[in-house]
Design a protein around this motif. Structure first.
Motif, PDB file in Angstrom:
ATOM      1  N   ARG A   1      -2.489   2.073   8.879  1.00 18.81           N
ATOM      2  CA  ARG A   1      -1.464   1.459   9.730  1.00 18.81           C
ATOM      3  C   ARG A   1      -0.158   1.290   8.961  1.00 18.81           C
ATOM      4  N   TYR A   2      -0.259   0.885   7.690  1.00 23.27           N
ATOM      5  CA  TYR A   2       0.927   0.621   6.863  1.00 23.27           C
ATOM      6  C   TYR A   2       0.876   1.499   5.612  1.00 23.27           C
ATOM      7  N   PRO A   3       1.063   2.805   5.750  1.00 26.98           N
ATOM      8  CA  PRO A   3       0.888   3.714   4.602  1.00 26.98           C
ATOM      9  C   PRO A   3       1.861   3.475   3.460  1.00 26.98           C
ATOM     10  N   LYS A   4       3.070   3.021   3.776  1.00 24.44           N
ATOM     11  CA  LYS A   4       4.035   2.803   2.699  1.00 24.44           C
ATOM     12  C   LYS A   4       3.697   1.579   1.865  1.00 24.44           C
ATOM     13  N   VAL A   5       2.892   0.684   2.420  1.00 26.19           N
ATOM     14  CA  VAL A   5       2.425  -0.452   1.627  1.00 26.19           C
ATOM     15  C   VAL A   5       1.527   0.046   0.508  1.00 26.19           C
ATOM     16  N   ARG A   6       0.605   0.941   0.839  1.00 25.28           N
ATOM     17  CA  ARG A   6      -0.269   1.507  -0.211  1.00 25.28           C
ATOM     18  C   ARG A   6       0.559   2.251  -1.256  1.00 25.28           C
ATOM     19  N   ALA A   7       1.533   3.036  -0.819  1.00 28.12           N
ATOM     20  CA  ALA A   7       2.358   3.800  -1.768  1.00 28.12           C
ATOM     21  C   ALA A   7       3.114   2.856  -2.697  1.00 28.12           C
ATOM     22  N   PHE A   8       3.637   1.769  -2.132  1.00 26.78           N
ATOM     23  CA  PHE A   8       4.374   0.799  -2.957  1.00 26.78           C
ATOM     24  C   PHE A   8       3.457   0.139  -3.980  1.00 26.78           C
ATOM     25  N   LEU A   9       2.294  -0.304  -3.525  1.00 29.14           N
ATOM     26  CA  LEU A   9       1.373  -0.987  -4.437  1.00 29.14           C
ATOM     27  C   LEU A   9       0.894  -0.050  -5.551  1.00 29.14           C
ATOM     28  N   ASP A  10       0.579   1.187  -5.191  1.00 21.74           N
ATOM     29  CA  ASP A  10       0.171   2.163  -6.210  1.00 21.74           C
ATOM     30  C   ASP A  10       1.295   2.388  -7.222  1.00 21.74           C
ATOM     31  N   ALA A  11       2.533   2.423  -6.718  1.00 21.11           N
ATOM     32  CA  ALA A  11       3.681   2.656  -7.600  1.00 21.11           C
ATOM     33  C   ALA A  11       3.867   1.508  -8.584  1.00 21.11           C
ATOM     34  N   GLN A  12       3.546   0.275  -8.169  1.00 19.15           N
ATOM     35  CA  GLN A  12       3.690  -0.863  -9.079  1.00 19.15           C
ATOM     36  C   GLN A  12       2.708  -0.758 -10.248  1.00 19.15           C
ATOM     37  N   VAL A  13       1.486  -0.343  -9.962  1.00 19.74           N
ATOM     38  CA  VAL A  13       0.499  -0.186 -11.030  1.00 19.74           C
ATOM     39  C   VAL A  13       0.930   0.932 -11.983  1.00 19.74           C
ATOM     40  N   GLN A  14       1.428   2.027 -11.431  1.00 20.31           N
ATOM     41  CA  GLN A  14       1.873   3.137 -12.269  1.00 20.31           C
ATOM     42  C   GLN A  14       3.065   2.734 -13.126  1.00 20.31           C
ATOM     43  N   GLN A  15       3.981   1.950 -12.556  1.00 21.32           N
ATOM     44  CA  GLN A  15       5.129   1.492 -13.348  1.00 21.32           C
ATOM     45  C   GLN A  15       4.671   0.586 -14.488  1.00 21.32           C
ATOM     46  N   ALA A  16       3.743  -0.306 -14.184  1.00 19.58           N
ATOM     47  CA  ALA A  16       3.243  -1.205 -15.229  1.00 19.58           C
ATOM     48  C   ALA A  16       2.596  -0.415 -16.361  1.00 19.58           C
TER      49      ALA A  16
END
Length: 238
Positions: A102-117
Motif C-alpha cells: 500500500r505504501y511502497p515508498k515507506v519501505r524504500a525510505f526505511l531501507d535507505a536509512q539502514v543503508q545510509q547508517a
C-alpha cells in the motif's frame, strides 16, 4: 494543577506527528494524500489491508492497523506483530507485506536509512541533526539488528523532537514579546502544557495553535489538539 489560583491548564498535543513526519520523509503519495484529506489513517489503512469499505472497519481491524502503523516506525518484525496482536506469524507477515504494498515508498525510505547508517555511520533528522549508529555494522547479529531498528526510527522520532523544540522556542519568544502572563510549564513527548488566566485563555490557544502548526513545513498538514481544564486530568477540547 496551575500555580496560581483561578488559572487553567492548557495542553497542546501534536496529532500523529511521527506518522506525518514519515509521510513527508518517505514522499509516499498514498500516505501524504490520506493526511491531506484528513482521513483516519488507521481506518484508511485497515480498509485497504482488509479489503473492506471504511464504514465496515471494525474496532479490532483499526487497532491492528494502528499497531502496524506505529510498529513500522520501530522496525517491528512479523514475530513482534504476531505476539502483540495474538495472531499467527503468517498472518502478521501478510499484514506487513500488504502495508508495504500500500505504501511502497515507506519501505524504500526505511531501507535507505539502514543503508545510509551502514555507509556513513549515521542517519539524520529533517533539520540535519545526526544520530550516530555504530551498532549497525556490528559483527554481532543481535547488536546489528538493534542498530537497524535505531536507523529506521531515529530520523522520524528525531524530527518530531526537533519540531517540538522549535515550537517551544517560538512560543516562548512570543509569550515574552507579547508581555503575556501565561506560562509554558512542561513538555512531554509531543505535548506542551501551559498555565493561563481566564482573560488570556482564548488568545493563548490561538497563539499556540498557530505557532505549533507552523513550526515546520511538511508535505502534510500539522494538526494540534488543544485541551483546557482546572488540572492535567480534567481537560476538555477547545
Amino acid at each position: 494543577i496551575p500555580g496560581e489560583a483561578g488559572w487553567s491548564l492548557v495542553a497542546a498535543d501534536y496529532s500523529q506527528i511521527e506518522l506525518r513526519v514519515l509521510a513527508h520523509l518517505s514522499c509516499d503519495p498514498q500516505l501524504i494524500e490520506a493526511f491531506r484529506q484528513d482521513l483516519d489513517i488507521h481506518c484508511s489503512t485497515a480498509s485497504v489491508i482488509y479489503g473492506v469499505p471504511e464504514g465496515d472497519v471494525s474496532p479490532q481491524m483499526r487497532s491492528a492497523m494502528k499497531a502496524i502503523n506505529y510498529g513500522i516506525l520501530y522496525g517491528m518484525s512479523a514475530h513482534g506483530l504476531s505476539r502483540e496482536l495474538g495472531i499467527p506469524h503468517e498472518q502478521a507477515a501478510a499484514f506487513i507485506e500488504a502495508y508495504f504494498a500500500r505504501y511502497p515508498k515507506v519501505r524504500a525510505f526505511l531501507d535507505a536509512q539502514v543503508q545510509q547508517a551502514k555507509r556513513d555511520g549515521y542517519v539524520q533528522t529533517l533539520l540535519g541533526r545526526r544520530r550516530y549508529i555504530p551498532e549497525v555494522n556490528s559483527p554481532d547479529p543481535t547488536v546489528q539488528q538493534f542498530g537497524a531498528r535505531m536507523a529506521l526510527n531515529a530520523p522520524i522520532q528525531g524530527t518530531a523532537a526537533d519540531l517540538i523544540k522549535r515550537a517551544m522556542v517560538q512560543v516562548a519568544a512570543a509569550l515574552e514579546s507579547g508581555r503575556i502572563a501565561s506560562r509554558m510549564v512542561l513538555q512531554v513527548h509531543d505535548e506542551l502544557v501551559f498555565e493561563t488566566t481566564r482573560q488570556e485563555l482564548n488568545s493563548l490557544v490561538r497563539l499556540v495553535r498557530r505557532i505549533m502548526e507552523g513550526a515546520i513545513v511538511l508535505d502534510v498538514p500539522l494538526e494540534v489538539t488543544i485541551k483546557v481544564g482546572p488540572n492535567w486530568l480534567d481537560l476538555s477540547p477547545v
